[in-house]
Design an enzyme around this catalytic site. Structure first.
Site, PDB file in Angstrom:
ATOM      1  N   SER A 294       0.821  -1.213   0.000  1.00 18.21           N
ATOM      2  CA  SER A 294       0.000   0.000   0.000  1.00 18.21           C
ATOM      3  C   SER A 294       0.850   1.256   0.000  1.00 18.21           C
ATOM      4  O   SER A 294       0.331   2.350  -0.191  1.00 18.21           O
ATOM      5  CB  SER A 294      -0.856   0.052   1.263  1.00 18.21           C
ATOM      6  OG  SER A 294      -1.697  -1.052   1.338  1.00 18.21           O
TER       7      SER A 294
ATOM      8  N   HIS B 121      -1.405  -2.621  -7.028  1.00 18.15           N
ATOM      9  CA  HIS B 121      -2.079  -2.327  -5.758  1.00 18.15           C
ATOM     10  C   HIS B 121      -3.590  -2.474  -5.900  1.00 18.15           C
ATOM     11  O   HIS B 121      -4.273  -1.551  -6.380  1.00 18.15           O
ATOM     12  CB  HIS B 121      -1.672  -0.910  -5.306  1.00 18.15           C
ATOM     13  CG  HIS B 121      -2.255  -0.502  -3.999  1.00 18.15           C
ATOM     14  ND1 HIS B 121      -2.604   0.794  -3.692  1.00 18.15           N
ATOM     15  CD2 HIS B 121      -2.564  -1.231  -2.889  1.00 18.15           C
ATOM     16  CE1 HIS B 121      -3.092   0.834  -2.469  1.00 18.15           C
ATOM     17  NE2 HIS B 121      -3.076  -0.372  -1.961  1.00 18.15           N
TER      18      HIS B 121
ATOM     19  N   GLU C  67      -4.136   0.305  -8.667  1.00 18.97           N
ATOM     20  CA  GLU C  67      -3.063   1.271  -8.915  1.00 18.97           C
ATOM     21  C   GLU C  67      -1.863   0.500  -9.444  1.00 18.97           C
ATOM     22  O   GLU C  67      -1.494  -0.529  -8.872  1.00 18.97           O
ATOM     23  CB  GLU C  67      -2.642   1.959  -7.607  1.00 18.97           C
ATOM     24  CG  GLU C  67      -3.267   3.296  -7.364  1.00 18.97           C
ATOM     25  CD  GLU C  67      -2.771   3.941  -6.077  1.00 18.97           C
ATOM     26  OE1 GLU C  67      -2.604   5.158  -6.079  1.00 18.97           O
ATOM     27  OE2 GLU C  67      -2.573   3.248  -5.065  1.00 18.97           O
TER      28      GLU C  67
ATOM     29  N   ASN D  19      -3.630   6.025  -1.085  1.00 18.68           N
ATOM     30  CA  ASN D  19      -3.348   6.087   0.352  1.00 18.68           C
ATOM     31  C   ASN D  19      -2.635   7.368   0.770  1.00 18.68           C
ATOM     32  O   ASN D  19      -2.690   7.753   1.940  1.00 18.68           O
ATOM     33  CB  ASN D  19      -2.557   4.850   0.790  1.00 18.68           C
ATOM     34  CG  ASN D  19      -3.464   3.630   0.804  1.00 18.68           C
ATOM     35  OD1 ASN D  19      -4.636   3.743   1.149  1.00 18.68           O
ATOM     36  ND2 ASN D  19      -2.954   2.495   0.402  1.00 18.68           N
TER      37      ASN D  19
HETATM   38  N1  LIG Z   1      -6.062  -4.093   4.184  1.00 12.58           N
HETATM   39  C1  LIG Z   1      -6.281  -3.318   3.148  1.00 12.58           C
HETATM   40  O1  LIG Z   1      -7.304  -2.621   3.064  1.00 12.58           O
HETATM   41  C2  LIG Z   1      -5.274  -3.292   2.021  1.00 12.58           C
HETATM   42  C3  LIG Z   1      -5.645  -2.688   0.805  1.00 12.58           C
HETATM   43  C4  LIG Z   1      -4.737  -2.693  -0.259  1.00 12.58           C
HETATM   44  C5  LIG Z   1      -3.482  -3.265  -0.090  1.00 12.58           C
HETATM   45  N2  LIG Z   1      -3.137  -3.819   1.107  1.00 12.58           N
HETATM   46  C6  LIG Z   1      -1.790  -4.415   1.234  1.00 12.58           C
HETATM   47  O2  LIG Z   1      -1.903  -5.820   1.084  1.00 12.58           O
HETATM   48  C7  LIG Z   1      -0.908  -6.463   1.897  1.00 12.58           C
HETATM   49  C8  LIG Z   1      -1.591  -7.414   2.869  1.00 12.58           C
HETATM   50  O3  LIG Z   1      -2.502  -6.682   3.655  1.00 12.58           O
HETATM   51  P1  LIG Z   1      -3.652  -7.412   4.494  1.00 12.58           P
HETATM   52  O4  LIG Z   1      -4.562  -6.355   5.001  1.00 12.58           O
HETATM   53  O5  LIG Z   1      -4.202  -8.546   3.701  1.00 12.58           O
HETATM   54  O6  LIG Z   1      -2.784  -7.985   5.713  1.00 12.58           O
HETATM   55  P2  LIG Z   1      -3.155  -9.169   6.744  1.00 12.58           P
HETATM   56  O7  LIG Z   1      -2.333  -8.914   7.956  1.00 12.58           O
HETATM   57  O8  LIG Z   1      -4.633  -9.312   6.859  1.00 12.58           O
HETATM   58  O9  LIG Z   1      -2.638 -10.479   5.977  1.00 12.58           O
HETATM   59  C9  LIG Z   1      -1.274 -10.684   5.703  1.00 12.58           C
HETATM   60  C10 LIG Z   1      -1.074 -12.146   5.357  1.00 12.58           C
HETATM   61  O10 LIG Z   1       0.326 -12.336   5.036  1.00 12.58           O
HETATM   62  C11 LIG Z   1       0.724 -13.539   5.637  1.00 12.58           C
HETATM   63  N3  LIG Z   1       2.180 -13.552   5.801  1.00 12.58           N
HETATM   64  C12 LIG Z   1       2.917 -12.860   6.698  1.00 12.58           C
HETATM   65  N4  LIG Z   1       4.222 -13.170   6.560  1.00 12.58           N
HETATM   66  C13 LIG Z   1       4.310 -14.084   5.555  1.00 12.58           C
HETATM   67  C14 LIG Z   1       5.391 -14.813   4.950  1.00 12.58           C
HETATM   68  N5  LIG Z   1       6.633 -14.638   5.360  1.00 12.58           N
HETATM   69  N6  LIG Z   1       5.113 -15.662   3.956  1.00 12.58           N
HETATM   70  C15 LIG Z   1       3.837 -15.846   3.521  1.00 12.58           C
HETATM   71  N7  LIG Z   1       2.770 -15.176   4.053  1.00 12.58           N
HETATM   72  C16 LIG Z   1       3.012 -14.319   5.052  1.00 12.58           C
HETATM   73  C17 LIG Z   1      -0.025 -13.567   6.966  1.00 12.58           C
HETATM   74  O11 LIG Z   1      -0.049 -14.865   7.538  1.00 12.58           O
HETATM   75  C18 LIG Z   1      -1.404 -13.090   6.530  1.00 12.58           C
HETATM   76  O12 LIG Z   1      -2.221 -14.137   6.083  1.00 12.58           O
HETATM   77  C19 LIG Z   1      -0.116  -5.350   2.587  1.00 12.58           C
HETATM   78  O13 LIG Z   1       1.014  -5.027   1.813  1.00 12.58           O
HETATM   79  C20 LIG Z   1      -1.122  -4.205   2.593  1.00 12.58           C
HETATM   80  O14 LIG Z   1      -0.518  -2.941   2.671  1.00 12.58           O
HETATM   81  C21 LIG Z   1      -4.014  -3.867   2.165  1.00 12.58           C
END
Ligand SMILES: NC(=O)c1ccc[n+]([C@@H]2O[C@H](COP(=O)([O-])OP(=O)(O)OC[C@H]3O[C@@H](n4cnc5c(N)ncnc54)[C@H](O)[C@@H]3O)[C@@H](O)[C@H]2O)c1
Length: 278
Positions: free
Chosen positions: A106, A127, A139, A177
């Site tokens: 993000s 993104h 994005e 963001n």
């Molecule tokens: N939450 C949102 O609204 C949103 C929106 C757009 C982008 N993002 C981006 O997407 C990404 C994930 O966000 P999220 O909200 O899903 O996070 P989250 O914490 O809900 O999920 C992250 C996942 O990654 C896994 N993980 C962690 N370390 C790992 C590893 N070493 N190997 C494999 N898997 C691993 C975790 O077990 C978990 O299932 C981030 O980069 C975030 O910035 C989030």
């Protein structure tokens, strides 16, 4: 986010292999995807056959060895640069030379993440927005080394998912963001300073600015740890005090109250209806 991306990519007709830290995370993701696709069947957006075919295309990748034949990897792990770097270092040796490596980060610099891989020219920011099956935008962010072929391949792929692309330069938190998170952070300051309650702030922005959900409700939906990470990237990356994360946001994250995913954030989700926690 990983399950949301897998959802739309499988419905797009592609085979998808999901890796996570443990098989249980995959099981949870598959259950969520099944539930969300069934909801799309009920509302007539997809057929039962579409759902069943898409679900049959999703598998668990126990190790990165399972990625040796893939054309594209989309990294969507925790918003933590160290975690992402470790994944790239571990996954690269298993990939085909021409495989594209994308990140769903993000906020973190695409150029800096790309530099930790063996393929900065085939590395790109892709993104997706949350929830992925519902939100139309992706994005796309090129790092300094991303080549034209990779950009075109990534763009063509996203086009097949029926998403609209907005191209952003590689600056902290990109476009969505860079604009959205300071507003959420300001809403937390508004709560912290006692200007309004959780309910008053969210009602004010829903009815006063016509936002579909209030900023604190949205923060819970995004995940408060993710919100904090993005504010830290903005604060450090742009070296401007206007991006200072609100101490109350820090406190919620330190408490492990991360929003919906932990059932407590600015609202408590453990009962029938969400209740404000302040
Ligand atoms: N939450 C949102 O609204 C949103 C929106 C757009 C982008 N993002 C981006 O997407 C990404 C994930 O966000 P999220 O909200 O899903 O996070 P989250 O914490 O809900 O999920 C992250 C996942 O990654 C896994 N993980 C962690 N370390 C790992 C590893 N070493 N190997 C494999 N898997 C691993 C975790 O077990 C978990 O299932 C981030 O980069 C975030 O910035 C989030």
């Amino acid at each position: 986010m990983g399950s949301g991306i897998a959802h739309v990519v499988a419905l797009g007709g592609y085979d998808v292999a999901i890796n996570d830290v443990a098989k249980e995370r995959f099981d949870t993701a598959l259950a969520a995807i099944t539930k969300n696709m069934s909801r799309q069947v009920s509302s007539g957006k997809i057929s039962e056959e579409d759902r069943d075919k898409a679900l049959s295309r999703i598998s668990f990748a126990e190790t990165f060895q399972d990625f040796s034949d893939v054309d594209l990897v989309v990294e969507a792990a925790t918003e933590d640069e160290t975690v992402k770097r470790k994944i790239f270092v571990a996954v690269c040796p298993f990939l085909k030379p021409d495989a594209v490596l994308a990140t769903n980060t993000s906020s973190i610099s695409i150029t800096r993440l790309a530099a930790t891989t063996d393929r900065p020219e085939r590395f790109i920011g892709m993104h997706f927005m949350n929830p992925v099956p519902v939100m139309e935008l992706v994005e796309m962010i090129r790092g300094i080394a991303t080549d034209d072929v990779t950009f075109t391949r990534a763009k063509d792929f996203v086009d097949t998912l029926d998403k609209t692309i907005a191209v952003s330069e590689d600056f902290p938190a990109f476009m969505v963001n860079r604009i959205l998170l300071p507003m959420i952070n300001e809403a937390v300051y508004t709560l912290y300073e006692g200007v309004g309650s959780v309910d008053a702030i969210d009602t004010a922005m829903r009815l006063g600015a016509h936002h579909p959900m209030g900023p604190l409700q949205l923060a819970d939906f995004i995940g408060l740890d993710t919100c904090l990470s993005i504010m830290q990237v903005l604060y450090e990356g742009l070296a401007d005090s206007k991006y200072r994360p609100c101490p109350l946001l820090v406190k919620y994250v330190e408490a492990g109250w991360l929003g919906r995913k932990t059932k407590r954030g600015f609202y408590d989700y453990r009962g029938e209806t969400p209740m404000p926690t302040r």
